[in-house]
Design an enzyme around this catalytic site. Structure first.
Site, mmCIF file in Angstrom:
data_model
loop_
_atom_site.group_PDB
_atom_site.id
_atom_site.type_symbol
_atom_site.label_atom_id
_atom_site.label_comp_id
_atom_site.label_asym_id
_atom_site.label_seq_id
_atom_site.Cartn_x
_atom_site.Cartn_y
_atom_site.Cartn_z
ATOM 1 N N TYR A 99 -12.448 -2.105 -3.488
ATOM 2 C CA TYR A 99 -12.967 -2.175 -2.118
ATOM 3 C C TYR A 99 -14.499 -2.019 -2.073
ATOM 4 O O TYR A 99 -15.044 -1.626 -1.037
ATOM 5 C CB TYR A 99 -12.300 -1.116 -1.243
ATOM 6 C CG TYR A 99 -10.936 -1.538 -0.714
ATOM 7 C CD1 TYR A 99 -10.789 -2.693 0.070
ATOM 8 C CD2 TYR A 99 -9.793 -0.793 -0.961
ATOM 9 C CE1 TYR A 99 -9.558 -3.079 0.573
ATOM 10 C CE2 TYR A 99 -8.548 -1.175 -0.464
ATOM 11 C CZ TYR A 99 -8.447 -2.318 0.305
ATOM 12 O OH TYR A 99 -7.229 -2.704 0.812
ATOM 13 N N THR A 127 -5.404 -6.897 10.905
ATOM 14 C CA THR A 127 -5.670 -5.601 10.260
ATOM 15 C C THR A 127 -5.132 -4.441 11.100
ATOM 16 O O THR A 127 -4.523 -3.508 10.567
ATOM 17 C CB THR A 127 -7.203 -5.419 10.075
ATOM 18 O OG1 THR A 127 -7.737 -6.598 9.464
ATOM 19 C CG2 THR A 127 -7.518 -4.211 9.225
ATOM 20 N N ASN A 158 -2.005 0.258 6.730
ATOM 21 C CA ASN A 158 -1.481 -0.992 7.280
ATOM 22 C C ASN A 158 -0.662 -1.805 6.274
ATOM 23 O O ASN A 158 -0.576 -3.031 6.371
ATOM 24 C CB ASN A 158 -2.618 -1.808 7.911
ATOM 25 C CG ASN A 158 -3.696 -2.173 6.912
ATOM 26 O OD1 ASN A 158 -3.573 -1.886 5.729
ATOM 27 N ND2 ASN A 158 -4.737 -2.832 7.383
ATOM 28 N N LYS A 210 0.821 -1.216 0.000
ATOM 29 C CA LYS A 210 0.000 0.000 0.000
ATOM 30 C C LYS A 210 0.861 1.275 0.000
ATOM 31 O O LYS A 210 2.081 1.216 0.197
ATOM 32 C CB LYS A 210 -0.937 -0.048 1.221
ATOM 33 C CG LYS A 210 -1.953 -1.207 1.163
ATOM 34 C CD LYS A 210 -2.928 -1.155 2.334
ATOM 35 C CE LYS A 210 -3.945 -2.291 2.264
ATOM 36 N NZ LYS A 210 -4.945 -2.213 3.360
ATOM 37 N N PHE A 261 -15.406 4.061 7.004
ATOM 38 C CA PHE A 261 -14.047 4.433 6.600
ATOM 39 C C PHE A 261 -13.818 4.326 5.097
ATOM 40 O O PHE A 261 -12.691 4.505 4.628
ATOM 41 C CB PHE A 261 -13.023 3.565 7.351
ATOM 42 C CG PHE A 261 -13.205 2.077 7.170
ATOM 43 C CD1 PHE A 261 -12.729 1.422 6.032
ATOM 44 C CD2 PHE A 261 -13.854 1.325 8.139
ATOM 45 C CE1 PHE A 261 -12.904 0.057 5.860
ATOM 46 C CE2 PHE A 261 -14.031 -0.048 7.980
ATOM 47 C CZ PHE A 261 -13.552 -0.679 6.834
ATOM 48 N N ARG A 276 -2.157 -14.301 4.643
ATOM 49 C CA ARG A 276 -2.888 -13.618 5.730
ATOM 50 C C ARG A 276 -2.123 -13.768 7.048
ATOM 51 O O ARG A 276 -2.060 -12.837 7.852
ATOM 52 C CB ARG A 276 -4.308 -14.186 5.874
ATOM 53 C CG ARG A 276 -5.181 -14.057 4.624
ATOM 54 C CD ARG A 276 -5.801 -12.729 4.399
ATOM 55 N NE ARG A 276 -6.699 -12.308 5.456
ATOM 56 C CZ ARG A 276 -7.399 -11.170 5.402
ATOM 57 N NH1 ARG A 276 -7.293 -10.353 4.341
ATOM 58 N NH2 ARG A 276 -8.178 -10.825 6.378
ATOM 59 N N ARG A 282 2.541 -6.514 9.297
ATOM 60 C CA ARG A 282 1.850 -5.369 9.894
ATOM 61 C C ARG A 282 2.419 -5.014 11.267
ATOM 62 O O ARG A 282 2.506 -3.839 11.616
ATOM 63 C CB ARG A 282 0.345 -5.643 9.943
ATOM 64 C CG ARG A 282 -0.301 -5.470 8.546
ATOM 65 C CD ARG A 282 -1.695 -6.002 8.493
ATOM 66 N NE ARG A 282 -2.436 -5.571 7.306
ATOM 67 C CZ ARG A 282 -3.584 -6.124 6.926
ATOM 68 N NH1 ARG A 282 -4.130 -7.101 7.639
ATOM 69 N NH2 ARG A 282 -4.201 -5.689 5.842
ATOM 70 N N GLU A 296 -9.734 -10.432 -7.791
ATOM 71 C CA GLU A 296 -8.752 -9.358 -7.580
ATOM 72 C C GLU A 296 -7.572 -9.483 -8.552
ATOM 73 O O GLU A 296 -7.106 -8.484 -9.100
ATOM 74 C CB GLU A 296 -8.276 -9.384 -6.124
ATOM 75 C CG GLU A 296 -9.382 -8.979 -5.159
ATOM 76 C CD GLU A 296 -9.033 -9.187 -3.691
ATOM 77 O OE1 GLU A 296 -9.902 -8.899 -2.845
ATOM 78 O OE2 GLU A 296 -7.910 -9.628 -3.379
ATOM 79 N N HIS A 314 -2.248 -5.575 1.576
ATOM 80 C CA HIS A 314 -3.540 -6.249 1.393
ATOM 81 C C HIS A 314 -3.266 -7.674 0.950
ATOM 82 O O HIS A 314 -2.342 -7.910 0.174
ATOM 83 C CB HIS A 314 -4.377 -5.568 0.304
ATOM 84 C CG HIS A 314 -5.464 -6.465 -0.231
ATOM 85 N ND1 HIS A 314 -6.660 -6.621 0.417
ATOM 86 C CD2 HIS A 314 -5.498 -7.302 -1.298
ATOM 87 C CE1 HIS A 314 -7.389 -7.526 -0.246
ATOM 88 N NE2 HIS A 314 -6.706 -7.944 -1.295
#
Ligand code: ATP
Ligand code: MG
Length: 140
Positions: free
Chosen positions: A51, A93, A114, A11, A59, A87, A104, A128, A117
């Protein structure tokens, strides 16, 4: 466990701090292979589509602003049980709840910024990946 592919984004908070290589090292150390990768600047339309599942969340606007605030690195990762494995490597998160050694925990700035993704299921991974990569851009 079968070989799977998952979709990853490094990100804007990661590209901004020049830590994409440090994150890729954690990905590879976990046994995941980066089989496609490119650096892009997402449009608002791309971020809103990506998203869309969160569009009713409070948010959402902040999330789209953040994801379009700078470059990102989109990736396809391949490996044994890649979706769940990534993950795990990413961590929770909210970085204050993420386990030691996770991306993270080590790098995320906040629950919003964070760093990474990762897809949450085989169906979302396929959607995706197809949003950002043509088949011939993925070289396993
Ligand atoms: P991702 O989908 O990015 O892999 P995730 O699955 O861990 O993350 P989601 O619940 O799908 O988390 O939320 C998507 C993204 O929205 C989060 O990664 C984060 O950037 C942002 N987000 C989630 N919750 C909040 C919040 N409470 N405040 C601000 N941003 C949030
Ligand atoms: Mg998610």
């Amino acid at each position: 466990m079968a070989i799977q592919r998952t979709f990853s984004i490094l990100k804007p908070d990661a590209t901004e701090r020049n830590i994409t290589g440090a994150i890729n090292a954690l990905i590879e150390k976990a046994g995941l292979r980066i089989v496609a990768q490119k650096r892009i600047h997402m449009t608002r339309g791309q971020a809103e589509t990506f998203y869309a599942v969160h569009k009713e969340r409070p948010f959402f606007g902040e999330l789209v602003d953040f994801m379009t605030s700078g470059p990102v690195v989109v990736q396809v990762l391949e490996g044994d049980n890649a979706i769940a494995k990534y993950r795990d490597v990413m961590g929770a998160t909210d970085p204050s709840k993420a386990a030691d050694g996770t991306i993270r925990k080590l790098h995320a700035k906040s629950i919003g910024e964070n760093s990474v993704h990762g897809s949450d299921a085989p169906e979302t991974a396929a959607i995706e990946i197809a949003q950002f990569f043509a088949g011939n851009e993925i070289v396993g």
